[in-house]
Enzyme design. Sequence first.
Site, PDB file in Angstrom:
ATOM      1  N   HIS A  84       0.825  -1.220   0.000  1.00  0.00           N
ATOM      2  CA  HIS A  84       0.000   0.000   0.000  1.00  0.00           C
ATOM      3  C   HIS A  84       0.855   1.264   0.000  1.00  0.00           C
ATOM      4  CE1 HIS A  84      -3.908  -1.993   1.714  1.00  0.00           C
ATOM      5  NE2 HIS A  84      -3.745  -2.210   0.432  1.00  0.00           N
ATOM      6  N   TYR A  94      -9.696   4.321   2.703  1.00  0.00           N
ATOM      7  CA  TYR A  94     -10.252   3.126   3.348  1.00  0.00           C
ATOM      8  C   TYR A  94     -11.776   3.157   3.421  1.00  0.00           C
ATOM      9  CZ  TYR A  94      -5.891   0.884   4.381  1.00  0.00           C
ATOM     10  OH  TYR A  94      -4.699   0.233   4.234  1.00  0.00           O
ATOM     11  N   GLU A 136       0.679   1.734   8.121  1.00  0.00           N
ATOM     12  CA  GLU A 136       1.123   2.501   6.954  1.00  0.00           C
ATOM     13  C   GLU A 136       1.643   3.886   7.360  1.00  0.00           C
ATOM     14  OE1 GLU A 136      -2.221   1.893   4.228  1.00  0.00           O
ATOM     15  OE2 GLU A 136      -1.898  -0.258   4.451  1.00  0.00           O
ATOM     16  N   TYR A 188      11.867  -3.161  -3.497  1.00  0.00           N
ATOM     17  CA  TYR A 188      11.253  -2.768  -4.765  1.00  0.00           C
ATOM     18  C   TYR A 188      10.786  -1.313  -4.726  1.00  0.00           C
ATOM     19  CZ  TYR A 188       6.833  -3.697  -2.284  1.00  0.00           C
ATOM     20  OH  TYR A 188       5.801  -3.677  -1.381  1.00  0.00           O
ATOM     21  N   GLN A 205       5.404  -2.663  -9.517  1.00  0.00           N
ATOM     22  CA  GLN A 205       6.574  -2.767  -8.657  1.00  0.00           C
ATOM     23  C   GLN A 205       7.711  -3.447  -9.419  1.00  0.00           C
ATOM     24  OE1 GLN A 205       3.294  -3.745  -7.325  1.00  0.00           O
ATOM     25  NE2 GLN A 205       3.354  -1.548  -6.883  1.00  0.00           N
TER      26      GLN A 205
HETATM   27  C1  HEM Z   1      -8.864  -3.326   5.044  1.00  0.00           C
HETATM   28  C2  HEM Z   1      -8.659  -2.934   3.819  1.00  0.00           C
HETATM   29  C3  HEM Z   1      -7.690  -3.530   2.845  1.00  0.00           C
HETATM   30  C4  HEM Z   1      -7.160  -4.787   2.774  1.00  0.00           C
HETATM   31  C5  HEM Z   1      -7.387  -5.955   3.692  1.00  0.00           C
HETATM   32  C6  HEM Z   1      -6.299  -4.819   1.610  1.00  0.00           C
HETATM   33  C7  HEM Z   1      -5.577  -5.922   1.196  1.00  0.00           C
HETATM   34  C8  HEM Z   1      -4.746  -5.957   0.103  1.00  0.00           C
HETATM   35  C9  HEM Z   1      -3.977  -7.107  -0.341  1.00  0.00           C
HETATM   36  C10 HEM Z   1      -3.963  -8.466   0.328  1.00  0.00           C
HETATM   37  C11 HEM Z   1      -3.291  -6.749  -1.434  1.00  0.00           C
HETATM   38  C12 HEM Z   1      -2.341  -7.614  -2.276  1.00  0.00           C
HETATM   39  C13 HEM Z   1      -0.943  -7.463  -1.740  1.00  0.00           C
HETATM   40  C14 HEM Z   1       0.091  -8.078  -2.662  1.00  0.00           C
HETATM   41  O1  HEM Z   1      -0.113  -8.120  -3.877  1.00  0.00           O
HETATM   42  O2  HEM Z   1       1.135  -8.483  -2.172  1.00  0.00           O
HETATM   43  C15 HEM Z   1      -3.623  -5.358  -1.707  1.00  0.00           C
HETATM   44  C16 HEM Z   1      -3.128  -4.650  -2.762  1.00  0.00           C
HETATM   45  C17 HEM Z   1      -3.588  -3.412  -3.128  1.00  0.00           C
HETATM   46  N1  HEM Z   1      -4.436  -2.613  -2.395  1.00  0.00           N
HETATM   47 FE1  HEM Z   1      -5.291  -3.052  -0.648  1.00  0.00          FE
HETATM   48  N2  HEM Z   1      -6.337  -3.591   1.005  1.00  0.00           N
HETATM   49  C18 HEM Z   1      -7.167  -2.788   1.733  1.00  0.00           C
HETATM   50  C19 HEM Z   1      -7.448  -1.458   1.482  1.00  0.00           C
HETATM   51  C20 HEM Z   1      -7.035  -0.774   0.377  1.00  0.00           C
HETATM   52  C21 HEM Z   1      -7.362   0.594   0.074  1.00  0.00           C
HETATM   53  C22 HEM Z   1      -8.161   1.523   0.966  1.00  0.00           C
HETATM   54  C23 HEM Z   1      -6.822   0.896  -1.140  1.00  0.00           C
HETATM   55  C24 HEM Z   1      -6.920   2.191  -1.902  1.00  0.00           C
HETATM   56  C25 HEM Z   1      -7.970   2.513  -2.565  1.00  0.00           C
HETATM   57  C26 HEM Z   1      -6.128  -0.298  -1.582  1.00  0.00           C
HETATM   58  C27 HEM Z   1      -5.430  -0.403  -2.763  1.00  0.00           C
HETATM   59  C28 HEM Z   1      -4.656  -1.475  -3.114  1.00  0.00           C
HETATM   60  C29 HEM Z   1      -3.919  -1.527  -4.375  1.00  0.00           C
HETATM   61  C30 HEM Z   1      -3.906  -0.456  -5.459  1.00  0.00           C
HETATM   62  C31 HEM Z   1      -3.242  -2.749  -4.372  1.00  0.00           C
HETATM   63  C32 HEM Z   1      -2.359  -3.294  -5.476  1.00  0.00           C
HETATM   64  C33 HEM Z   1      -3.284  -3.950  -6.424  1.00  0.00           C
HETATM   65  C34 HEM Z   1      -2.784  -4.227  -7.788  1.00  0.00           C
HETATM   66  O3  HEM Z   1      -1.658  -4.726  -7.943  1.00  0.00           O
HETATM   67  O4  HEM Z   1      -3.556  -3.938  -8.680  1.00  0.00           O
HETATM   68  N3  HEM Z   1      -6.266  -1.273  -0.646  1.00  0.00           N
HETATM   69  N4  HEM Z   1      -4.489  -4.906  -0.764  1.00  0.00           N
END
Ligand code: HEM
Length: 254
Positions: A84, A94, A136, A188, A205
């Site tokens: 993130h 969020y 974060e 990265y 990345q």
């Molecule tokens: C409790 C809330 C959230 C959880 C549990 C969560 C969980 C995750 C997980 C497990 C990943 C993948 C990590 C990886 O690839 O190693 C991820 C990626 C990501 N998250 Fe979150 N996230 C949350 C909230 C958010 C929020 C608020 C945003 C922004 C709008 C966000 C944006 C992203 C983006 C842009 C990625 C990378 C996705 C990609 O490669 O397209 N996330 N998140």
Amino acid sequence: MTPEHIELVKSTVPVLRENGVALTKYFYNRMLTNNPDLKNIFNMDHQSSGRQPRALAGAVLAYAEHIEDPSSLARVLDHIGNKHVSLDIQADQYSIVGENLLHSISEVLNVPFESDLIAAWKEAYLQLAAILIDIEKKKYDNLVALDGGWAGWRAFEISAIEEVEEGKKFTLKPQDGNAIPASEPKYYISVKVQVPNHEIQQPQQFAFTEAQQGSDYQIVVKPEKEPTEFSVANILLDHYKVGDTVQVTAPLIG
Ligand code: HEM
């Protein structure tokens, strides 16, 4: 959370897992339709492969399963935090993810949005979001405190492109000419490019293959096996040249 709310959340995890594809598809469609700006940070390649949608919702379900002892998920949450921060995700985003996720849970479970069950899921989500926001914030603070460190996106100029066996080696120099933190293999950076013929940007990345100790960073960009028009590596290889600018976030460990 009350014991009743914990029970409600935990008892619905299996159903949501079984309907994982429906949950994540509904969630992403809803969120990206209502907030098209987010198309600039979610990787559109990953969306079409279904990889990222499963990761985010899957992490929320995993958290719900361990809701009584979230400390067992500390390493996973730290990893998500790095991802993130590398994408400059902000605390206020969020609520967008939360609202869309709760509506999707209500849809998939076929229960009214105004119900005890969704209220319980809301508490669970807010609890998880608070933990991630806190992780974060510390990471952003640590990055800023580094010698040459920064938080968020910083403009870098492509100062050299060299053919190598696996693809091309890009040298990236900060446009402001100031220092950048030293780094090591396995760390990265995210690199954000403009997608040709689309009004969006896309980040990806890139892990360092060598120690980084100078005034620039070097990354090896390899072509994707099955590229789409949103594949950052192929956009860099096919459309970017020396003197062009990309946006870069500070190095984090993978
Ligand atoms: C409790 C809330 C959230 C959880 C549990 C969560 C969980 C995750 C997980 C497990 C990943 C993948 C990590 C990886 O690839 O190693 C991820 C990626 C990501 N998250 Fe979150 N996230 C949350 C909230 C958010 C929020 C608020 C945003 C922004 C709008 C966000 C944006 C992203 C983006 C842009 C990625 C990378 C996705 C990609 O490669 O397209 N996330 N998140």
